[in-house]
Scaffold this motif. Structure first.
Motif, PDB file in Angstrom:
ATOM      1  N   ALA A 151       0.817  -1.219   0.000  1.00  0.00           N
ATOM      2  CA  ALA A 151       0.000   0.000   0.000  1.00  0.00           C
ATOM      3  C   ALA A 151       0.849   1.267   0.000  1.00  0.00           C
ATOM      4  O   ALA A 151       0.343   2.346   0.299  1.00  0.00           O
ATOM      5  CB  ALA A 151      -0.919  -0.012   1.224  1.00  0.00           C
ATOM      6  N   ASP A 154      -0.552   4.263  -1.789  1.00  0.00           N
ATOM      7  CA  ASP A 154      -1.950   4.587  -1.512  1.00  0.00           C
ATOM      8  C   ASP A 154      -2.087   5.702  -0.482  1.00  0.00           C
ATOM      9  O   ASP A 154      -2.801   5.577   0.523  1.00  0.00           O
ATOM     10  CB  ASP A 154      -2.690   3.331  -1.039  1.00  0.00           C
ATOM     11  N   ARG A 224      -8.822   9.397  -7.734  1.00  0.00           N
ATOM     12  CA  ARG A 224      -7.763   8.434  -7.413  1.00  0.00           C
ATOM     13  C   ARG A 224      -8.176   7.446  -6.324  1.00  0.00           C
ATOM     14  O   ARG A 224      -7.886   6.245  -6.416  1.00  0.00           O
ATOM     15  CB  ARG A 224      -6.514   9.191  -6.986  1.00  0.00           C
ATOM     16  N   PHE A 225      -8.865   7.918  -5.287  1.00  0.00           N
ATOM     17  CA  PHE A 225      -9.209   7.069  -4.154  1.00  0.00           C
ATOM     18  C   PHE A 225     -10.705   6.769  -4.088  1.00  0.00           C
ATOM     19  O   PHE A 225     -11.215   6.421  -3.020  1.00  0.00           O
ATOM     20  CB  PHE A 225      -8.748   7.724  -2.850  1.00  0.00           C
ATOM     21  N   ALA A 228     -11.561   3.101  -2.897  1.00  0.00           N
ATOM     22  CA  ALA A 228     -11.233   2.914  -1.482  1.00  0.00           C
ATOM     23  C   ALA A 228     -12.178   3.712  -0.590  1.00  0.00           C
ATOM     24  O   ALA A 228     -12.588   3.240   0.482  1.00  0.00           O
ATOM     25  CB  ALA A 228      -9.786   3.328  -1.227  1.00  0.00           C
ATOM     26  N   VAL A 287      -4.881   5.184   2.559  1.00  0.00           N
ATOM     27  CA  VAL A 287      -5.778   4.050   2.386  1.00  0.00           C
ATOM     28  C   VAL A 287      -5.359   2.901   3.295  1.00  0.00           C
ATOM     29  O   VAL A 287      -4.163   2.570   3.361  1.00  0.00           O
ATOM     30  CB  VAL A 287      -5.784   3.583   0.908  1.00  0.00           C
TER      31      VAL A 287
END
Length: 291
Positions: A151, A154, A224-225, A228, A287
């Motif tokens: 990760a 992230d 982008r996230f 999540a 994340v």
């Protein structure tokens, strides 16, 4: 014996008091002020540190002595089967690579697992909390290291800097650029991602810089996230070196922009503040790693 100890360094912004509450261990990082060595959280306060910085003292960071690192490891390995060591990103300090080399040698090989997931400051703090969750689920130190490093990309952090002086001293900008930027009230916005601190954008004044950072976070959450965030796996981070009133105002802005999202806030470590200076404000996202 207990199973896995979690160890980080003071660049995580985790204070000794919080470390005791969490049950994690923090190695104080050294730095020098006018040739005298200090250790964060040990023999200097934040007020004293910024007083030296305002006075123009020569301040520099350094990595901990290998002997200090293994002394802490040795002590913990008397009590724990294994150790998860989470230092500052290798992209920002050689201390991580030194630890990786040490962990390959006896008696640490197979018992000490060094995590290099590109973090410093509040993202590193968040990673320590993530590590605690992973250990709590019963994962081995090796499995925790793998999950945290998987990760490593992230997360993102944006930091608006109040003064250009310390960036100039660190060689990140020229003296001319610093002078012009100061005259024009330019506030550079830096981005921490993939283990390195880089230039992101510039703004005329701190108010505008904060607006840009909030908009950047909105964009990151939406694009982008997004996946999540839909899973509830995104944490909102904030950090700074500003005074209490400015910090409180910044946190209110963040809360208004992202209602309902809990915020993990830290005063930036003195080691990071050496390069950032006083008055900085930051915001970021991280994340949760998959177990």
């Amino acid at each position: 014996m207990k199973k896995t100890a979690i160890v980080t360094d003071s660049h995580s912004s985790i204070s000794p008091a919080e470390a005791a509450l969490l049950g994690v261990h923090v190695l104080p990082m050294p730095f020098e002020i006018d040739g005298q060595e200090y250790f964060e959280g040990v023999n200097i306060t934040r007020q004293q540190f910024f007083g030296y910085q305002r006075a123009g003292a020569h301040i520099g960071t350094s990595q901990p002595a290998p002997a200090a690192v293994v002394e802490l490891w040795d002590k913990l390995l008397e009590e724990y089967e294994s150790l998860l060591y989470m230092p500052i990103s290798s992209g920002l300090s050689n201390s991580c690579q030194t630890a990786i080399a040490l962990a390959k040698e006896a008696p640490y090989a197979g018992r000490v697992f060094v995590v290099d997931n590109g973090r410093v400051g509040t993202p590193l703090h968040r990673s320590v909390l993530d590590a605690m969750e992973l250990v709590g689920k019963g994962l081995s130190a090796a499995a925790c290291k793998a999950a945290l490093e998987e990760a490593r990309n992230d997360f993102v952090v944006y930091i608006a800097v109040e003064t250009l002086e310390h960036l100039k001293r660190g060689g990140r900008i020229s003296s001319t650029a610093a002078t012009v930027g100061t005259l024009l009230h330019i506030k550079p916005i830096l981005q921490l991602a993939t283990g390195k601190l880089e230039s992101y954008k510039k703004a005329r004044g701190m108010h505008k810089a904060c607006e840009i950072m909030l908009e950047s976070i909105r964009s990151d959450l939406a694009i982008r996230f997004q996946e999540a965030q839909s899973r509830g796996d995104v944490s909102l981070l904030a950090a700074g070196t500003a005074d209490a009133d400015t910090t409180a105002k910044w946190l209110r802005q963040i809360e208004a922009a992202f209602p309902g999202m809990p915020i993990l806030y830290d005063d930036l470590s003195m080691g990071v503040s050496c390069h950032i200076g006083e008055g900085a404000l930051g915001i970021g996202l991280s994340v949760r790693p998959h177990s």
